[in-house]
Every structure is written in structure tokens, then in C-alpha cells.
Design a protein around this motif. Sequence first.
Motif, PDB file in Angstrom:
ATOM      1  N   TYR A   1       0.827  -1.201   0.000  1.00 30.97           N
ATOM      2  CA  TYR A   1       0.000   0.000   0.000  1.00 30.97           C
ATOM      3  C   TYR A   1       0.861   1.250   0.000  1.00 30.97           C
ATOM      4  CZ  TYR A   1      -4.361  -2.475   0.424  1.00 30.97           C
ATOM      5  OH  TYR A   1      -5.435  -3.271   0.155  1.00 30.97           O
TER       6      TYR A   1
ATOM      7  N   LYS B   1       1.889   1.704  -3.551  1.00 30.64           N
ATOM      8  CA  LYS B   1       0.751   2.195  -4.330  1.00 30.64           C
ATOM      9  C   LYS B   1       0.531   3.687  -4.082  1.00 30.64           C
ATOM     10  CE  LYS B   1      -4.172   1.311  -4.954  1.00 30.64           C
ATOM     11  NZ  LYS B   1      -5.318   0.500  -4.529  1.00 30.64           N
ATOM     12  N   LEU B   2       0.597   4.116  -2.829  1.00 27.61           N
ATOM     13  CA  LEU B   2       0.431   5.523  -2.482  1.00 27.61           C
ATOM     14  C   LEU B   2       1.540   6.366  -3.107  1.00 27.61           C
ATOM     15  CD1 LEU B   2      -1.053   7.644  -0.582  1.00 27.61           C
ATOM     16  CD2 LEU B   2       0.728   7.077   1.070  1.00 27.61           C
ATOM     17  N   ARG B   3       2.775   5.860  -3.030  1.00 23.87           N
ATOM     18  CA  ARG B   3       3.915   6.586  -3.580  1.00 23.87           C
ATOM     19  C   ARG B   3       3.786   6.757  -5.088  1.00 23.87           C
ATOM     20  NH1 ARG B   3       7.929   4.667  -5.707  1.00 23.87           N
ATOM     21  NH2 ARG B   3       7.748   2.588  -4.863  1.00 23.87           N
ATOM     22  N   LYS B   4       3.372   5.701  -5.774  1.00 20.64           N
ATOM     23  CA  LYS B   4       3.214   5.782  -7.235  1.00 20.64           C
ATOM     24  C   LYS B   4       2.048   6.689  -7.619  1.00 20.64           C
ATOM     25  CE  LYS B   4       5.270   1.323  -8.078  1.00 20.64           C
ATOM     26  NZ  LYS B   4       5.020  -0.093  -8.331  1.00 20.64           N
ATOM     27  N   GLN B   5       0.954   6.612  -6.879  1.00 27.13           N
ATOM     28  CA  GLN B   5      -0.224   7.411  -7.206  1.00 27.13           C
ATOM     29  C   GLN B   5       0.057   8.909  -7.110  1.00 27.13           C
ATOM     30  OE1 GLN B   5      -3.703   6.309  -4.994  1.00 27.13           O
ATOM     31  NE2 GLN B   5      -4.943   7.929  -5.855  1.00 27.13           N
ATOM     32  N   TYR B   6       0.862   9.300  -6.119  1.00 23.41           N
ATOM     33  CA  TYR B   6       1.136  10.719  -5.914  1.00 23.41           C
ATOM     34  C   TYR B   6       2.543  11.129  -6.353  1.00 23.41           C
ATOM     35  CZ  TYR B   6      -3.256  10.771  -3.472  1.00 23.41           C
ATOM     36  OH  TYR B   6      -4.589  10.667  -3.165  1.00 23.41           O
TER      37      TYR B   6
ATOM     38  N   ARG C   1      -3.203  15.485   1.896  1.00 21.81           N
ATOM     39  CA  ARG C   1      -3.782  15.556   0.553  1.00 21.81           C
ATOM     40  C   ARG C   1      -5.298  15.691   0.563  1.00 21.81           C
ATOM     41  NH1 ARG C   1       0.001  14.880  -3.329  1.00 21.81           N
ATOM     42  NH2 ARG C   1       1.971  14.013  -2.629  1.00 21.81           N
TER      43      ARG C   1
END
Length: 80
Positions: free
Chosen positions: A29, A32-37, A68
Motif C-alpha cells: 500500500y 501504491k500511495l507513492r506511485k499514485q502521488y 492531501r
Amino acid sequence: MDAACLVAGGVYALIRHSTGCPCFYSCFYRSKLRKQYMIDGNNCTDCMVHCCCEPCALRQEYRELKYRGFDMSLKLTGPQ
């Protein structure tokens, strides 16, 4: 709570109680958070942070989502 949140929480709890190492699930997760933002980092450091100090990693992710615009009391549906 929505079904996806309940499923993710259930999987996390199951892994925690059966293996004692929920960090292997929660580090995905973080990635995923790092890639999304578009946050700098890589998958290796994501897993290392969760394995070495999972409570700190989860707090960092919580603060990032709060920064965010996510309201954690509202089903995690997105920025308000």
C-alpha cells in the motif's frame, strides 16, 4: 465502511495473527500511495520501512493522505 476497506483490514488482521509479519502486506500500500502521488522512493525502501518500523510507516502514510485532503472518518473515499 465500504467492502474494500473491510476486506483489506481482514487480510491484514489474518496475516498479522497467522504470521506475525503484516508488514509484507502493508508495504504494497505504501508503494501504491507513492506511485499514485509521484513520491520519490522505490519498492525496496517501502518494504524496509514497513519491516523495520511499521507503526512509523503507517503514521507517515496517514499524515500524507490527511495532507492531501482525505478525511479518514469518511470511508476513505477521496479528497473532500
